[in-house]
Enzyme design. Structure first.
Site, PDB file in Angstrom:
ATOM      1  N   HIS A 376      14.655   1.237   0.251  1.00 43.07           N
ATOM      2  CA  HIS A 376      13.216   1.100  -0.005  1.00 43.07           C
ATOM      3  C   HIS A 376      12.873   0.001  -0.980  1.00 43.07           C
ATOM      4  CE1 HIS A 376      11.655   4.719   2.008  1.00 43.07           C
ATOM      5  NE2 HIS A 376      12.841   5.231   1.734  1.00 43.07           N
ATOM      6  N   LYS A 567      -2.367   2.479  -6.873  1.00 44.37           N
ATOM      7  CA  LYS A 567      -0.923   2.498  -6.648  1.00 44.37           C
ATOM      8  C   LYS A 567      -0.271   2.552  -8.018  1.00 44.37           C
ATOM      9  CE  LYS A 567      -1.413  -1.386  -4.304  1.00 44.37           C
ATOM     10  NZ  LYS A 567      -0.714  -1.110  -3.095  1.00 44.37           N
ATOM     11  N   ARG A 568       1.060   2.735  -8.054  1.00 44.92           N
ATOM     12  CA  ARG A 568       1.716   2.703  -9.350  1.00 44.92           C
ATOM     13  C   ARG A 568       1.474   1.357 -10.039  1.00 44.92           C
ATOM     14  NH1 ARG A 568       5.278   6.961 -10.793  1.00 44.92           N
ATOM     15  NH2 ARG A 568       5.747   5.670 -12.594  1.00 44.92           N
ATOM     16  N   LYS A 573       3.131  -5.581  -8.440  1.00 48.92           N
ATOM     17  CA  LYS A 573       1.979  -5.175  -7.629  1.00 48.92           C
ATOM     18  C   LYS A 573       0.708  -5.928  -8.048  1.00 48.92           C
ATOM     19  CE  LYS A 573       3.880  -0.533  -6.757  1.00 48.92           C
ATOM     20  NZ  LYS A 573       4.019  -0.384  -5.301  1.00 48.92           N
ATOM     21  N   THR A 675       2.527   1.871   1.933  1.00 47.85           N
ATOM     22  CA  THR A 675       1.922   2.754   2.936  1.00 47.85           C
ATOM     23  C   THR A 675       0.450   2.962   2.603  1.00 47.85           C
ATOM     24  OG1 THR A 675       2.837   4.595   1.682  1.00 47.85           O
ATOM     25  CG2 THR A 675       3.946   4.029   3.753  1.00 47.85           C
ATOM     26  N   LYS A 679      -3.093   3.385   5.015  1.00 44.17           N
ATOM     27  CA  LYS A 679      -4.115   4.436   4.924  1.00 44.17           C
ATOM     28  C   LYS A 679      -5.513   3.821   4.901  1.00 44.17           C
ATOM     29  CE  LYS A 679      -0.666   6.991   2.520  1.00 44.17           C
ATOM     30  NZ  LYS A 679       0.029   7.132   1.238  1.00 44.17           N
TER      31      LYS A 679
END
Ligand code: IMP
Length: 831
Positions: A376, A567-568, A573, A675, A679
């Site tokens: 992952h 998100k985290r 990110k 993911t 969504k």
């Protein structure tokens, strides 16, 4: 849209009688709930409050799941099914009640029961507490896959840990993240069934004894050390309206013996209880770091604890079949969700060699046919390694087995790659250096028959870079399985207005066959349909606005662009890129008070690992900018910045259907798949994203014109880094950006404290900007300008929104699980 929910549920879903076993029950859900309030909860059922109604309903629903689960388990045995064991240190199922009612076709009955008692499902569900047994994407993916496995009728089991404390609850105090314990089991959970008879002793430490058997074979026996008991707790996963129920078995640590008698007798009562407490610690708390392994002994203990109990459980079931060992992989397959459960490979070897007395070749052949590994992450710091010394002490026999696996593997490598003397050390299971470490990903690759990445780009990067050497050694072992999400939770459950519209126009089969959504393309030119689509979105946005008002005390305009990044928190990110852009927007509005601009609401959510200071600083920056922007009379009609605390599955279900713009802006090459991106797009949001992870595949399916891709691609990131990336150049050449950075490096957002964000400023400039935020800044800002412009053209925007939903059928977890079935597991559904 104004009808009561219960009046239109029948329009949405498959009818009940397609799956319900005839004559299964002659009592209603409500009657059973009342029965349970009295007899299981021991409370007066002549009047109900929310709590009693909730737990009564849970127990009544659970009864129905148990009946089906038992029938399904018997079927597995009767049909001699091959079984899947999905091993994951994390699961994030979200709240259960609504999803289970939906799957079992009990929503209407529940509404009726609650209505009779002047209660509603919404207020009951508010009472439910969500198990946060995971950090983020990896755990949520495991739960989506469990949902699809049940819906496809697969003989599958999830296996993990029943943490007493899930991921911490996040509070924001004075703009800072504060972590609070998540005691999700404080009043127990009837969704979990403890199974005290499924109990296995798990050993740690101790010594390895060698002996010769009657045939002169060297045998090993691991003894002594500490024993801890692993006790099963089952959580049930119903398939969508197919009568199939699977389970996730979560292991809980229990003391091996109640008290250490000698110290108890010696009067050391506290000392003896202390030992019991430390045994229970193994399953006490989830490690709260995402994409950064915790090198702590307790973490390795957790991994071995759940893996050893799971292998025992698998072997226990297999032994009932009275089949020879070589059929173990014909009857079972084990999927490792990341390397966290990779210690299962030497553990099964140990069981086969030392307990079942198989020879090495035979045992190894079984293992290599049984295990499959999903990778992952490609962040180098997230690839898990453990010190040899630690494994030697904690699991001495496993370290011997790992050495032997490695010895044999490297012998083969030397044989086949004679002219590459460097290769063995690169692929070795054990890294050289001052502290030798076991590379868990190498162990997982060598011990599995399949290694998969989770998006096309990610798999390509694994092949090209991260595991390049292994591709040549095991050319057939690597494959891609692009992630997916369950349409039950991520559309049908979280977006009832849109689900209704879809079922009205397409019928309800999209819920189990998401590719049906492509038919929406025929409806984009239908004015009435577009109007209904927009109304659905507005309903969802108003619901979110109400929540923000209630929780954050800030009024937001539901007609503004809802731009969401949840998100985290991680530097790769790039929440930073987002907030830098917001600051520049703020500056522009202040400079041009008469600006004609579409109002925008920027929403953030997510947790930072408690030890990740930079991520916490970024949260603080966002909150400080929010405070300034939201209170500025010049800008507050155009711009709002909201930080929603304690992002979790439930909050995601509220946000996803209300989002116009989905921020998926990681540095290209860093996000394995994502993911969240799926969504949002499934629910009609438009993505602003980099060419990273599954964004690329989303773009291919929704169409270039319906996604806003920007910035450096993965190859450009590498090339720029090779050339020598200098963030100062961007600072010098872009005055708008410079102004923003200088503000961060002053007391503009923290009056009186000009160093609050110097860590961020320094990382972006003197620190070399490792995630290339500044390099992508201009492209990002320009893309936002386009978005703002296009949003105003409502026809255009709604068409794009519909085209997003229409193109997302591929990203169903049903599709992903089917690919695992065909490409890896070779399983037959049993429905
Ligand atoms: P387990 O597979 O042993 O964990 O048992 C789970 C459920 O499967 C049991 O509650 C039974 O309903 C069913 N079951 C267990 N063993 C057998 C068997 O040998 N034949 C048929 N059904 C079984």
């Amino acid at each position: 849209m104004s009808k009561d929910v219960k009046d239109y549920l029948h329009l949405l879903d498959k009818p009940l009688d397609e799956f319900e076993a005839p004559g299964a029950r002659n009592s209603t859900l409500g009657e059973d709930a009342l029965w349970h309030v009295l007899y299981s909860l021991g409370q007066d059922n002549t009047y109900l409050n929310k709590r009693k109604a909730y737990w009564g309903l849970v127990l009544a629903v659970r009864d129905r799941m148990l009946e089906k689960w038992t029938a399904v388990q018997r079927k597995y045995y009767a049909n001699d099914d091959k079984r899947l064991y999905y091993l994951s240190l994390e699961f994030l199922p979200g709240k259960f009640l609504r999803g289970n009612l939906l799957a079992l076709g009990l929503e209407n009955e529940a509404h009726e029961f609650l209505h009779e008692h002047d209660l509603s499902l919404d207020e009951i569900v508010d009472e439910e507490c969500e198990p946060g047994l995971g950090n983020g994407g990896l755990g949520r993916l495991a739960s989506c896959y469990m949902d699809s496995m049940a819906t496809l009728g697969l003989p599958a089991y999830g296996y993990g840990i029943r943490y007493s404390y899930g991921l911490f609850r996040q509070e924001i105090r004075n703009g800072h993240q504060v972590e609070q314990p998540d005691n999700w089991l404080h009043e127990g959970s009837h969704w979990l069934i403890p199974r005290p008879h499924n109990l296995f002793p798990i050993r740690f430490y101790g010594t390895v004894n060698e002996w010769l058997d009657d045939d002169g074979m060297l045998r090993h026996d691991w003894r002594g050390g500490d024993l801890v008991m692993a006790m099963a707790n089952d959580m049930y996963v119903p398939g969508y309206r197919n009568g199939h129920v699977n389970s996730i078995r979560l292991w809980e640590a229990r003391p091996h013996k109640e008290f250490v008698l000698s110290s108890f007798n010696a009067g050391d009562y506290i000392g003896s209880v202390q030992e019991k407490i430390s045994d229970e610690n193994i399953s006490m708390v989830l490690y709260p770091s995402d994409d950064a392994p915790e090198g702590k002994t307790l973490r390795l203990k957790q991994q071995y604890f759940f893996v050893a109990a799971t292998m025992r459980d698998m072997v226990r079931r297999f032994k009932k079949l009275n089949k020879p060992w070589d059929q173990l992989p014909e009857k079972n397959v084990v999927q490792l969700n990341e390397t966290h459960p990779a210690i299962a490979i030497p553990e099964l070897m140990r069981m086969l060699l030392d307990e079942e007395l198989l020879g090495w070749e035979e045992a190894w052949c079984i293992c290599q046919k049984l295990f499959a590994y999903t990778n992952h992450t490609i962040l180098p710091e997230a690839l898990e390694t453990w010190p040899v010394k630690l494994i030697e002490r904690l699991l001495p026999r496993h370290m011997q087995i790992i050495y032997e696996i490695n010895r044999r593997f490297l012998e083969e490598v030397r044989l086949h790659f004679r002219d590459e003397p460097e290769l063995p050390s690169r692929v070795s299971l054990i890294s050289a250096g001052p502290e030798q470490r076991v590379r868990m990903s190498h162990l997982a690759i060598v011990g599995s028959f399949s290694v998969n990445g989770v998006s096309s780009l990610h798999t390509q990067i694994l092949k090209d870079r991260v595991f390049h050497d292994f591709i040549r050694i095991f050319p057939d072992r690597f494959n891609n399985k692009t992630n997916g999400i369950t349409p039950r939770r991520w559309l049908r459950q979280c977006n009832v207005p849109l689900s209704w519209l879809l079922s009205e126009h397409l019928g309800c089969n999209w819920i189990t066959d998401l590719t049906q959504l492509k038919k929406l393309r025929e409806l984009v030119d239908d004015v009435e349909f577009r109007h209904d689509w927009e109304q659905c979105r507005l309903t969802n946005k108003k619901r979110l606005a109400d929540y923000i008002e209630k929780v954050n005390g800030i009024t937001v305009n539901p007609h503004s662009i809802f731009d969401v990044q949840v998100k985290r928190f991680h530097e790769y990110k790039r929440q930073l890129l987002n907030i830098l852009h917001i600051i520049s927007l703020y500056n522009n509005i202040r400079r041009n008070p008469d600006v004609k601009m579409q109002p925008c609401t920027f929403i953030f959510g997510g947790k930072a690992a408690p030890s990740y200071q930079m991520a916490k600083d970024i949260i603080y920056l966002i909150n400080c900018v929010a405070r300034r922007v939201n209170s500025d009379p010049h800008t507050r009609n155009f711009l709002k910045v909201i930080f929603l605390a304690n992002y979790n599955v439930s909050l995601a279900q509220l946000l996803v259907p209300a989002t116009d713009v989905s921020e998926q802006i990681s540095t290209a090459g860093y996000e394995a798949s994502g993911t969240g991106n799926m969504k949002f797009a499934l629910n009609g949001a438009l993505t602003i994203g980099t060419r990273d992870g599954a964004n690329i595949e989303i773009g291919e399916r929704v169409g270039d014109g319906n996604i806003y891709l920007f910035g450096l691609c993965e190859k450009e990131v590498l090339a720029l880094r090779r050339r020598g990336y200098d963030p100062w150049e961007f600072y010098k050449n872009d005055s708008e950006l410079r102004e923003v950075l200088d503000m961060i490096n002053s007391d503009q957002f923290t009056p009186g404290d000009s160093t609050a964000f110097s860590s961020i400023f320094n990382s972006l400039l003197t620190g070399g900007d490792p995630f290339m935020v500044l390099a992508d800044y201009r492209a990002y800002v320009e893309t936002h300008k386009r978005i703002s412009h296009e949003y105003v053209d409502r026809d255009l925007w709604i068409k794009k929104s519909i085209m997003n939903t229409a193109g997302m059928g591929y990203f169903s977890s049903d599709r992903a699980v089917k690919e695992y079935i065909d490409g890896i597991w070779s399983l037959e559904p049993d429905v």
